[in-house]
Design an enzyme around this catalytic site. Sequence first.
Site, short mmCIF file in Angstrom:
data_model
loop_
_atom_site.label_atom_id
_atom_site.label_comp_id
_atom_site.label_asym_id
_atom_site.label_seq_id
_atom_site.Cartn_x
_atom_site.Cartn_y
_atom_site.Cartn_z
N MET A 85 0.88 -1.11 -0.02
CA MET A 85 0.03 0.04 -0.04
C MET A 85 0.81 1.17 0.24
SD MET A 85 -2.85 -1.16 -0.14
CE MET A 85 -3.84 -2.45 0.38
N PRO A 86 1.61 1.46 -1.07
CA PRO A 86 2.26 2.65 -1.05
C PRO A 86 1.58 4.17 -1.13
CG PRO A 86 3.13 1.08 -2.94
CD PRO A 86 1.83 0.59 -2.18
N HIS A 87 2.11 4.90 -0.12
CA HIS A 87 1.23 6.32 -0.12
C HIS A 87 2.67 7.08 -0.62
CE1 HIS A 87 -1.21 9.73 0.35
NE2 HIS A 87 -0.21 10.11 1.47
N SER A 133 -1.68 5.41 -3.45
CA SER A 133 -2.42 6.77 -3.63
C SER A 133 -1.16 7.79 -3.32
CB SER A 133 -2.87 6.67 -2.02
OG SER A 133 -2.25 6.38 -0.91
#
Length: 75
Positions: free
Chosen positions: A1-3, A40
């Site tokens: 889940m890279p942000h 995101s």
Amino acid sequence: MPHVVIKCYPGRSEEQKLKCAEEVTKAITETMGCDASSVSIDIKEVAKEDWKSSVWDKEITPVENLYKKPGYTCD
């Protein structure tokens, strides 16, 4: 889940910001092996006169594991 949070001076169009987000998403999915739906991206505009105090002094200088260091200084 890279942000990812991208901070830059004001002045880019929405089209430029969307294109940047698309390209960064592409790079992340290719290099980190995740789906685009997991990525995101936030683009925050920081006024030039606030850059040193808001970004340089707090988020660039003190970070030990900065993977891409800037080629400029804020002296």
